[in-house]
Motif scaffolding. Structure first.
Motif, PDB file in Angstrom:
ATOM      1  N   SER A 234       0.836  -1.200   0.000  1.00 36.87           N
ATOM      2  CA  SER A 234       0.000   0.000   0.000  1.00 36.87           C
ATOM      3  C   SER A 234       0.870   1.248   0.000  1.00 36.87           C
ATOM      4  O   SER A 234       2.038   1.211   0.408  1.00 36.87           O
ATOM      5  N   ALA A 235       0.293   2.359  -0.484  1.00 38.22           N
ATOM      6  CA  ALA A 235       1.007   3.629  -0.466  1.00 38.22           C
ATOM      7  C   ALA A 235       1.112   4.181   0.942  1.00 38.22           C
ATOM      8  O   ALA A 235       2.090   4.857   1.295  1.00 38.22           O
ATOM      9  N   GLN A 236       0.113   3.918   1.770  1.00 38.51           N
ATOM     10  CA  GLN A 236       0.083   4.306   3.174  1.00 38.51           C
ATOM     11  C   GLN A 236      -0.487   3.143   3.979  1.00 38.51           C
ATOM     12  O   GLN A 236      -1.271   2.330   3.446  1.00 38.51           O
ATOM     13  N   PRO A 237      -0.129   3.021   5.275  1.00 40.26           N
ATOM     14  CA  PRO A 237      -0.631   1.892   6.074  1.00 40.26           C
ATOM     15  C   PRO A 237      -2.161   1.855   6.103  1.00 40.26           C
ATOM     16  O   PRO A 237      -2.815   2.891   6.240  1.00 40.26           O
ATOM     17  N   THR A 238      -2.709   0.668   5.954  1.00 43.13           N
ATOM     18  CA  THR A 238      -4.161   0.484   6.038  1.00 43.13           C
ATOM     19  C   THR A 238      -4.552  -0.300   7.286  1.00 43.13           C
ATOM     20  O   THR A 238      -5.726  -0.630   7.465  1.00 43.13           O
ATOM     21  N   SER A 239      -3.589  -0.625   8.140  1.00 39.65           N
ATOM     22  CA  SER A 239      -3.858  -1.353   9.380  1.00 39.65           C
ATOM     23  C   SER A 239      -2.938  -0.833  10.469  1.00 39.65           C
ATOM     24  O   SER A 239      -1.924  -0.164  10.194  1.00 39.65           O
ATOM     25  N   ASP A 240      -3.284  -1.108  11.713  1.00 37.74           N
ATOM     26  CA  ASP A 240      -2.432  -0.703  12.825  1.00 37.74           C
ATOM     27  C   ASP A 240      -1.119  -1.478  12.779  1.00 37.74           C
ATOM     28  O   ASP A 240      -1.105  -2.669  12.425  1.00 37.74           O
ATOM     29  N   PRO A 241      -0.002  -0.838  13.162  1.00 36.82           N
ATOM     30  CA  PRO A 241       1.287  -1.537  13.131  1.00 36.82           C
ATOM     31  C   PRO A 241       1.311  -2.717  14.088  1.00 36.82           C
ATOM     32  O   PRO A 241       0.786  -2.641  15.202  1.00 36.82           O
ATOM     33  N   LEU A 242       1.914  -3.821  13.640  1.00 35.34           N
ATOM     34  CA  LEU A 242       2.152  -4.949  14.524  1.00 35.34           C
ATOM     35  C   LEU A 242       3.253  -4.627  15.515  1.00 35.34           C
ATOM     36  O   LEU A 242       3.282  -5.184  16.620  1.00 35.34           O
ATOM     37  N   ALA A 243       4.150  -3.742  15.101  1.00 34.62           N
ATOM     38  CA  ALA A 243       5.246  -3.349  15.979  1.00 34.62           C
ATOM     39  C   ALA A 243       5.785  -2.007  15.524  1.00 34.62           C
ATOM     40  O   ALA A 243       5.727  -1.660  14.334  1.00 34.62           O
ATOM     41  N   LEU A 244       6.287  -1.225  16.479  1.00 31.26           N
ATOM     42  CA  LEU A 244       6.983   0.027  16.202  1.00 31.26           C
ATOM     43  C   LEU A 244       8.283   0.017  16.995  1.00 31.26           C
ATOM     44  O   LEU A 244       8.267  -0.222  18.207  1.00 31.26           O
ATOM     45  N   LEU A 245       9.398   0.196  16.298  1.00 34.11           N
ATOM     46  CA  LEU A 245      10.700   0.198  16.940  1.00 34.11           C
ATOM     47  C   LEU A 245      11.404   1.501  16.681  1.00 34.11           C
ATOM     48  O   LEU A 245      11.378   2.017  15.564  1.00 34.11           O
ATOM     49  N   THR A 246      12.043   2.055  17.706  1.00 32.98           N
ATOM     50  CA  THR A 246      12.807   3.273  17.562  1.00 32.98           C
ATOM     51  C   THR A 246      14.187   2.950  17.016  1.00 32.98           C
ATOM     52  O   THR A 246      14.855   2.006  17.495  1.00 32.98           O
ATOM     53  N   LEU A 247      14.634   3.679  16.009  1.00 33.41           N
ATOM     54  CA  LEU A 247      15.958   3.432  15.432  1.00 33.41           C
ATOM     55  C   LEU A 247      17.039   3.795  16.445  1.00 33.41           C
ATOM     56  O   LEU A 247      16.946   4.838  17.113  1.00 33.41           O
ATOM     57  N   PRO A 248      18.070   2.961  16.542  1.00 32.96           N
ATOM     58  CA  PRO A 248      19.178   3.290  17.451  1.00 32.96           C
ATOM     59  C   PRO A 248      19.908   4.529  16.966  1.00 32.96           C
ATOM     60  O   PRO A 248      20.039   4.766  15.777  1.00 32.96           O
ATOM     61  N   ALA A 249      20.393   5.313  17.914  1.00 36.78           N
ATOM     62  CA  ALA A 249      21.096   6.566  17.557  1.00 36.78           C
ATOM     63  C   ALA A 249      22.433   6.241  16.896  1.00 36.78           C
ATOM     64  O   ALA A 249      23.063   5.239  17.194  1.00 36.78           O
TER      65      ALA A 249
END
Length: 249
Positions: A234-249
């Motif tokens: 999809s061009a944009q998410p159509t469902s809630d994320p299964l996971a969200l992770l913060t990128l390491p600095a």
């Protein structure tokens, strides 16, 4: 077999369809018959040209042109004794056209099979090269001197790890315990850019594991997400994320 019958065997001879005895009779007849020799050369040249074009997809009009040429081309009658000329000429001409059509059909069939086999092998080689490139890209991110990783949990016990190399400006995502997506769905990766999500490609899952180099540069991304999307992405998410992770600095 009489000489008149031998004149009718040119097409079968070119297609290697004669039984051994008739094949031997025709080969003894051929050196002394200019008309049969010429027809054999022409038919062999036609089938040879068609069969050699196995790596080229023929244009749709090829069959129409060939069959129109077969119907319109005037065939030279074989030289036969006068008493059998009336019936023999007509029969010889009809069988000569039939032999040419059979030669074209046989060459086209063999060419199509060879083309299919060539295409199958080419597709397999292309798939292998794509797999090798993905593996090399993944290895380069994981082995980068500045590679940093962060892990997090998914629903139902799955885990995910994102590895970032700032010098390569790339990120890789690895998942474990992730089930296959529902029928007609795929896993899609996303970069979180401020308040928006930027597509980072699709991820295949095999045996509850998956790994992929995320498509696109890091730019100002602060995290990554994984969603379930319709096949093709999809061009944009159509469902809630299964996971969200913060990128390491």
């Amino acid at each position: 077999m009489n000489t008149g019958d031998l004149h009718l065997l040119t097409g079968a001879y070119v297609l290697h369809a004669l039984p051994p005895e008739e094949h031997a009779d025709f080969e003894r007849h051929l050196p002394g018959c200019p008309s049969c020799s010429e027809e054999v050369r022409e038919l062999a040249a036609t089938t040879g040209k068609l069969a050699s074009a196995v790596a080229v997809v023929p244009p749709p009009v090829l069959k129409q042109r060939v069959m129109a040429r077969v119907a319109a081309e005037r065939q030279a009658p074989p030289v036969v004794p006068r008493q059998s000329r009336r019936g023999g000429t007509r029969r010889g001409r009809a069988l000569s056209r039939f032999a040419l059509a059979a030669s074209v059909a046989a060459a086209a069939t063999f060419g199509s099979v060879a083309l299919w086999q060539y295409q199958e092998a080419q597709d397999a080689r292309d798939a292998a090269r794509r797999t090798e490139r993905r593996a090399a890209d993944l290895a380069s991110v994981l082995a980068a001197p500045d590679a940093k990783a962060v892990s997090g949990g998914f629903a139902k016990g799955a885990t995910g790890t994102v590895v970032v190399s700032r010098t390569l400006d790339k990120a890789a995502f690895l998942a474990s315990g992730l089930p296959n997506p529902p029928e007609g769905k795929v896993y899609q990766l996303w970069f979180a850019d401020g308040g928006s999500m930027r597509s980072a490609g699709l991820m295949d899952v095999s045996g509850a594991t998956g790994a992929a180099v995320m498509e696109g540069p890091l730019d100002g991304a602060s995290g990554i997400g994984v969603t379930v999307e319709p096949a093709g992405g999809s061009a944009q998410p159509t469902s809630d994320p299964l996971a969200l992770l913060t990128l390491p600095a």
